[in-house]
Design an enzyme around this catalytic site. Sequence first.
Site, PDB file in Angstrom:
ATOM      1  N   CYS A  51       0.902  -1.310  -0.023  1.00  0.00           N
ATOM      2  CA  CYS A  51       0.029   0.033   0.108  1.00  0.00           C
ATOM      3  C   CYS A  51       0.771   1.127   0.070  1.00  0.00           C
ATOM      4  O   CYS A  51       0.196   2.212  -0.653  1.00  0.00           O
ATOM      5  CB  CYS A  51      -0.596   0.126   1.436  1.00  0.00           C
ATOM      6  N   HIS A  77      -9.742   3.069  -1.783  1.00  0.00           N
ATOM      7  CA  HIS A  77      -8.075   2.632  -1.647  1.00  0.00           C
ATOM      8  C   HIS A  77      -7.737   1.947  -3.104  1.00  0.00           C
ATOM      9  O   HIS A  77      -7.870   0.574  -3.029  1.00  0.00           O
ATOM     10  CB  HIS A  77      -7.962   1.720  -0.360  1.00  0.00           C
TER      11      HIS A  77
END
Length: 404
Positions: free
Chosen positions: A94, A356
């Site tokens: 991420c 996201h």
Amino acid sequence: MPAAWPSPEGAPLVLEGLRTPLARAGTLFAGVPVHELLAPVLSTLVDRAGGSAEDVADVVIGNAAGGGGNLARLAALTAGLPERLPGITVDQQCGSGLDAIVLACRLVQAGAGAAYLAGGAESVSTAPVRGRRRPDGSLEFYRRAQHAPSVAGAAEPTDPDMGFAAETVAREAGVSRERQDAFALRSHARALGAAASGAFDGELVAVRAPGAEDWVTADNGPRARLDARLLARFPAAFVPGGTVTAGNSCSDADGAAATLVAGPGSGLAPRPGCAALAFLGAETVGVDPRRLGLGAAAAAERLLARHGVPAGEVSAIEFNEAFAGQVLACTDRLGLAGEDLDRVLNTEGGALALGHAYGASGAVSVVRLLARAQRLPAGSLCLAMISSAGGIGTAALFATVRTP
């Protein structure tokens, strides 16, 4: 600026930042490969900078769920950038997009090149199915890569899914369901307000999916009908009786974001009247993989301590909102609460509303900081933070600079 703080003079500058709209996985960008999401962002960045692609030393791109190869190279060629650019693809899960920008800043500092395009991209919708070959030659398919060693007989998972880890973090930090839901509602409300006011317009690059008639020009994650009563109805998503729900967790998204990073020798400068972000430093650190959501706080603590900057002195923070409980546990740990938190953190919404896009999200944070910097005085401190799978956190500190 106190003398203990580093001076931005001569520092690498984030001059421009752009992103695609973020679309919930499986929706607007369901048929768009990741390099085709990124390519228009790269080409538009070069055009907006008013320079030439010949000024760019390389392209540094983060990606987490792709199929391997060199996404940075593929996207650069698709964008029509010079063939001489080899591309560098970063996988820090991420945190990949933020770490790619940090790497570009450090390459400038090291004198490796004067200007870089850096960011991240993710197409959750078109990411390849993962499989490994068994000893007999058959394939075993799996959902995600392993991020930490497995320990037989452990009392709790040693390589937990992020939702399970978010429950652990929220429970141990004492973050209630009510706080998590309220923070999620804040994110949606602020993102909707920002979109309505045109706050996102200057950072968005429109994308058209193959075969589609219309261009995608806006994020489709924020929910106008979401309210506290609806959020309270969501059941626990990961642990029976838990507090982390689909309502206070982010959705997976497709999107890309990139920045133009340049040093003093590049001949590039902020556009007249515009602010840039001077890179002051960054930290990437590891924490207990079972509490992976705390990585961003650990990185920010170390970074701010190294520069002698109290968290309360930071003017703008963009923190990837994977889970509301994780964000609040980290901000509590940093001592940010109440009006201070409301004033600086994700003031135009975050991933709980926008989504996201894994490897792109850290780069989206820097693009958002640059947009917010246009409304801040010179010398204001800005912080980007993100937690990653496996117990990793990255934080990067910038200061706003302005041309006359």
